[in-house]
Design an enzyme around this catalytic site. Structure first.
Site, PDB file in Angstrom:
ATOM      1  N   HIS A   9       0.834  -1.213   0.000  1.00 15.49           N
ATOM      2  CA  HIS A   9       0.000   0.000   0.000  1.00 15.49           C
ATOM      3  C   HIS A   9       0.862   1.253   0.000  1.00 15.49           C
ATOM      4  CE1 HIS A   9      -3.112  -2.868   0.859  1.00 15.49           C
ATOM      5  NE2 HIS A   9      -4.004  -1.934   0.703  1.00 15.49           N
ATOM      6  N   GLN A  53      -7.625   8.603  -1.878  1.00 14.31           N
ATOM      7  CA  GLN A  53      -6.842   9.610  -1.151  1.00 14.31           C
ATOM      8  C   GLN A  53      -7.396  11.008  -1.391  1.00 14.31           C
ATOM      9  OE1 GLN A  53      -2.746   9.312  -0.503  1.00 14.31           O
ATOM     10  NE2 GLN A  53      -2.535   7.178  -1.148  1.00 14.31           N
ATOM     11  N   PHE A  81       1.485   2.103   7.285  1.00  9.36           N
ATOM     12  CA  PHE A  81       0.204   2.386   7.936  1.00  9.36           C
ATOM     13  C   PHE A  81      -0.896   2.313   6.886  1.00  9.36           C
ATOM     14  CE2 PHE A  81      -2.998   5.764   8.775  1.00  9.36           C
ATOM     15  CZ  PHE A  81      -3.521   5.297   9.965  1.00  9.36           C
ATOM     16  N   ILE A 109      -5.133   2.501   6.285  1.00 11.20           N
ATOM     17  CA  ILE A 109      -6.463   2.823   6.804  1.00 11.20           C
ATOM     18  C   ILE A 109      -7.370   3.046   5.600  1.00 11.20           C
ATOM     19  CG2 ILE A 109      -6.016   5.327   6.932  1.00 11.20           C
ATOM     20  CD1 ILE A 109      -7.664   5.294   9.571  1.00 11.20           C
ATOM     21  N   CYS A 110      -8.650   2.673   5.740  1.00  7.81           N
ATOM     22  CA  CYS A 110      -9.587   2.846   4.633  1.00  7.81           C
ATOM     23  C   CYS A 110      -9.915   4.336   4.511  1.00  7.81           C
ATOM     24  CB  CYS A 110     -10.849   2.017   4.887  1.00  7.81           C
ATOM     25  SG  CYS A 110     -12.076   2.216   3.593  1.00  7.81           S
ATOM     26  N   ALA A 111      -9.329   4.990   3.514  1.00  3.94           N
ATOM     27  CA  ALA A 111      -9.462   6.451   3.379  1.00  3.94           C
ATOM     28  C   ALA A 111     -10.907   6.857   3.112  1.00  3.94           C
ATOM     29  CB  ALA A 111      -8.551   6.944   2.250  1.00  3.94           C
TER      30      ALA A 111
HETATM   31  N1  LIG Z   1      -1.683   3.541   3.205  1.00  2.00           N
HETATM   32  C1  LIG Z   1      -3.002   3.478   2.949  1.00  2.00           C
HETATM   33  O1  LIG Z   1      -3.834   3.345   3.827  1.00  2.00           O
HETATM   34  N2  LIG Z   1      -3.340   3.563   1.649  1.00  2.00           N
HETATM   35  C2  LIG Z   1      -4.630   3.541   1.208  1.00  2.00           C
HETATM   36  N3  LIG Z   1      -5.812   3.613   1.954  1.00  2.00           N
HETATM   37  C3  LIG Z   1      -6.817   3.678   1.063  1.00  2.00           C
HETATM   38  O2  LIG Z   1      -8.016   3.760   1.354  1.00  2.00           O
HETATM   39  N4  LIG Z   1      -6.347   3.628  -0.201  1.00  2.00           N
HETATM   40  C4  LIG Z   1      -4.987   3.546  -0.169  1.00  2.00           C
HETATM   41  O3  LIG Z   1      -4.194   3.498  -1.087  1.00  2.00           O
END
Ligand SMILES: NC(=O)N[C@H]1NC(=O)NC1=O
Length: 174
Positions: free
Chosen positions: A67, A88, A119, A121-123
Protein backbone atom coordinates in the site's frame (compact mmCIF):
# COMPACT_ATOMS: atom_id res chain seq x y z
CA UNK A 1 -21.43 -6.33 -13.44
CA UNK A 2 -23.50 -9.02 -11.75
CA UNK A 3 -22.09 -12.12 -10.08
CA UNK A 4 -23.09 -14.37 -13.00
CA UNK A 5 -20.94 -12.20 -15.29
CA UNK A 6 -18.06 -12.41 -12.80
CA UNK A 7 -18.39 -16.20 -12.73
CA UNK A 8 -18.24 -16.40 -16.52
CA UNK A 9 -15.06 -14.31 -16.88
CA UNK A 10 -11.99 -16.03 -18.31
CA UNK A 11 -8.99 -15.87 -15.97
CA UNK A 12 -7.27 -12.97 -17.78
CA UNK A 13 -10.40 -10.80 -17.75
CA UNK A 14 -11.12 -11.68 -14.12
CA UNK A 15 -7.64 -10.50 -13.08
CA UNK A 16 -7.74 -7.44 -15.37
CA UNK A 17 -11.05 -6.31 -13.90
CA UNK A 18 -10.67 -7.32 -10.24
CA UNK A 19 -6.88 -7.51 -9.86
CA UNK A 20 -6.53 -4.37 -7.76
CA UNK A 21 -9.30 -4.92 -5.20
CA UNK A 22 -6.38 -5.51 -2.85
CA UNK A 23 -3.84 -2.82 -3.73
CA UNK A 24 -1.07 -4.12 -6.01
CA UNK A 25 -1.84 -7.74 -5.03
CA UNK A 26 -3.31 -9.32 -8.20
CA UNK A 27 -2.04 -12.69 -6.97
CA UNK A 28 -4.97 -12.72 -4.52
CA UNK A 29 -7.49 -12.25 -7.33
CA UNK A 30 -5.64 -14.83 -9.43
CA UNK A 31 -5.87 -17.33 -6.57
CA UNK A 32 -9.60 -16.92 -5.86
CA UNK A 33 -10.53 -17.35 -9.54
CA UNK A 34 -10.33 -21.11 -8.94
CA UNK A 35 -13.05 -20.81 -6.26
CA UNK A 36 -15.73 -19.93 -8.87
CA UNK A 37 -18.67 -20.08 -9.15
CA UNK A 38 -19.47 -17.60 -6.41
CA UNK A 39 -23.01 -17.73 -5.10
CA UNK A 40 -23.16 -13.99 -4.58
CA UNK A 41 -21.09 -10.90 -3.79
CA UNK A 42 -20.59 -12.00 -0.19
CA UNK A 43 -19.14 -15.35 -1.26
CA UNK A 44 -16.64 -13.63 -3.54
CA UNK A 45 -15.62 -11.25 -0.77
CA UNK A 46 -15.35 -14.16 1.69
CA UNK A 47 -13.05 -16.09 -0.67
CA UNK A 48 -10.69 -13.10 -0.84
CA UNK A 49 -10.76 -12.62 2.93
CA UNK A 50 -10.11 -16.31 3.56
CA UNK A 51 -7.11 -16.26 1.25
CA UNK A 52 -5.72 -13.29 3.18
CA UNK A 53 -6.44 -14.89 6.57
CA UNK A 54 -4.66 -18.10 5.52
CA UNK A 55 -1.42 -16.29 4.69
CA UNK A 56 1.49 -16.48 7.08
CA UNK A 57 2.21 -13.29 9.01
CA UNK A 58 4.96 -12.42 6.51
CA UNK A 59 2.38 -12.55 3.69
CA UNK A 60 0.01 -10.25 5.58
CA UNK A 61 2.86 -7.82 6.16
CA UNK A 62 3.67 -8.04 2.45
CA UNK A 63 0.12 -6.93 1.63
CA UNK A 64 0.49 -3.94 3.95
CA UNK A 65 3.82 -3.02 2.31
CA UNK A 66 2.14 -2.97 -1.11
CA UNK A 67 0.00 0.00 0.00
CA UNK A 68 1.26 3.46 -0.87
CA UNK A 69 1.59 5.93 1.98
CA UNK A 70 -1.30 8.31 2.43
CA UNK A 71 -0.21 11.72 1.10
CA UNK A 72 3.15 10.13 0.30
CA UNK A 73 5.66 10.11 -2.53
CA UNK A 74 3.41 8.28 -5.03
CA UNK A 75 0.71 10.89 -4.59
CA UNK A 76 3.23 13.72 -5.13
CA UNK A 77 4.67 12.09 -8.24
CA UNK A 78 1.31 11.02 -9.74
CA UNK A 79 2.16 7.31 -9.63
CA UNK A 80 -0.74 6.08 -7.46
CA UNK A 81 -3.12 3.49 -8.86
CA UNK A 82 -6.44 5.01 -10.01
CA UNK A 83 -8.26 3.48 -7.04
CA UNK A 84 -5.79 4.80 -4.48
CA UNK A 85 -5.71 8.26 -6.10
CA UNK A 86 -9.49 8.57 -5.89
CA UNK A 87 -9.60 7.29 -2.31
CA UNK A 88 -6.84 9.61 -1.15
CA UNK A 89 -8.39 12.61 -2.91
CA UNK A 90 -11.76 11.83 -1.31
CA UNK A 91 -10.17 12.10 2.13
CA UNK A 92 -8.41 15.36 1.20
CA UNK A 93 -4.92 13.80 1.15
CA UNK A 94 -4.08 15.70 -2.07
CA UNK A 95 -4.91 19.05 -0.49
CA UNK A 96 -3.17 19.05 2.89
CA UNK A 97 -1.76 22.30 4.24
CA UNK A 98 1.99 22.20 4.73
CA UNK A 99 1.79 21.60 8.49
CA UNK A 100 -0.51 18.58 8.04
CA UNK A 101 1.58 17.28 5.13
CA UNK A 102 4.78 17.40 7.22
CA UNK A 103 3.03 15.74 10.14
CA UNK A 104 1.72 12.97 7.89
CA UNK A 105 5.18 12.36 6.40
CA UNK A 106 6.85 12.30 9.82
CA UNK A 107 4.25 9.92 11.33
CA UNK A 108 4.23 7.61 8.29
CA UNK A 109 8.02 7.30 8.59
CA UNK A 110 7.83 6.73 12.34
CA UNK A 111 5.20 4.03 11.81
CA UNK A 112 7.26 2.25 9.14
CA UNK A 113 10.39 2.48 11.25
CA UNK A 114 8.60 0.90 14.21
CA UNK A 115 6.69 -1.88 12.41
CA UNK A 116 8.47 -2.51 9.11
CA UNK A 117 5.29 -2.09 7.09
CA UNK A 118 3.06 0.81 6.02
CA UNK A 119 0.20 2.39 7.94
CA UNK A 120 -3.03 1.36 6.20
CA UNK A 121 -6.46 2.82 6.80
CA UNK A 122 -9.59 2.85 4.63
CA UNK A 123 -9.46 6.45 3.38
CA UNK A 124 -13.04 6.36 2.11
CA UNK A 125 -14.32 5.71 5.64
CA UNK A 126 -12.24 8.45 7.31
CA UNK A 127 -11.57 12.15 6.98
CA UNK A 128 -8.28 14.01 7.29
CA UNK A 129 -8.53 14.68 11.04
CA UNK A 130 -9.45 11.08 11.77
CA UNK A 131 -6.60 9.70 9.64
CA UNK A 132 -4.01 11.90 11.38
CA UNK A 133 -5.36 11.01 14.81
CA UNK A 134 -5.38 7.26 14.09
CA UNK A 135 -1.91 7.36 12.56
CA UNK A 136 -0.58 9.02 15.68
CA UNK A 137 -2.43 6.65 18.06
CA UNK A 138 -1.64 3.46 16.16
CA UNK A 139 2.12 4.22 16.25
CA UNK A 140 1.89 3.27 19.93
CA UNK A 141 0.43 -0.23 19.38
CA UNK A 142 2.19 -3.59 19.49
CA UNK A 143 3.36 -5.01 16.18
CA UNK A 144 0.98 -8.02 16.10
CA UNK A 145 -2.02 -5.85 16.92
CA UNK A 146 -1.05 -3.35 14.22
CA UNK A 147 -0.60 -6.11 11.66
CA UNK A 148 -4.15 -7.27 12.39
CA UNK A 149 -5.54 -3.69 12.38
CA UNK A 150 -3.90 -2.99 9.02
CA UNK A 151 -5.38 -6.16 7.52
CA UNK A 152 -8.86 -5.22 8.80
CA UNK A 153 -8.49 -1.93 6.93
CA UNK A 154 -7.29 -3.75 3.77
CA UNK A 155 -10.54 -5.78 3.88
CA UNK A 156 -12.64 -2.61 4.20
CA UNK A 157 -10.84 -1.04 1.22
CA UNK A 158 -11.34 -4.29 -0.70
CA UNK A 159 -15.09 -4.41 0.02
CA UNK A 160 -15.62 -0.86 -1.25
CA UNK A 161 -13.52 -1.48 -4.38
CA UNK A 162 -15.47 -4.70 -5.06
CA UNK A 163 -18.76 -2.85 -4.60
CA UNK A 164 -17.67 -0.41 -7.32
CA UNK A 165 -17.27 -3.35 -9.70
CA UNK A 166 -19.74 -6.07 -8.74
CA UNK A 167 -23.45 -5.72 -7.93
CA UNK A 168 -24.16 -6.80 -4.38
CA UNK A 169 -27.83 -7.74 -4.79
CA UNK A 170 -28.60 -10.38 -7.41
CA UNK A 171 -27.62 -13.94 -6.40
CA UNK A 172 -26.12 -16.20 -9.03
CA UNK A 173 -28.49 -18.40 -10.99
CA UNK A 174 -26.69 -21.68 -10.39
N1 LIG B 1 -1.68 3.54 3.21
C1 LIG B 1 -3.00 3.48 2.95
O1 LIG B 1 -3.83 3.34 3.83
N2 LIG B 1 -3.34 3.56 1.65
C2 LIG B 1 -4.63 3.54 1.21
N3 LIG B 1 -5.81 3.61 1.95
C3 LIG B 1 -6.82 3.68 1.06
O2 LIG B 1 -8.02 3.76 1.35
N4 LIG B 1 -6.35 3.63 -0.20
C4 LIG B 1 -4.99 3.55 -0.17
O3 LIG B 1 -4.19 3.50 -1.09
Amino acid sequence: MDIATVNALPFEDFVNLLGNVVEKCPIITAAVWSRRPFLNFTALEAAINEFIDDLPESGKEGILRCHPDLAGRDLQSGTLTRESREEQAGAGMDALNSADASRMTRLNEEYKERFGFSFVICARMNDKANILRQLSERCQNERALERARGIEEVKKICRLRLQDLVRTDAPNKL
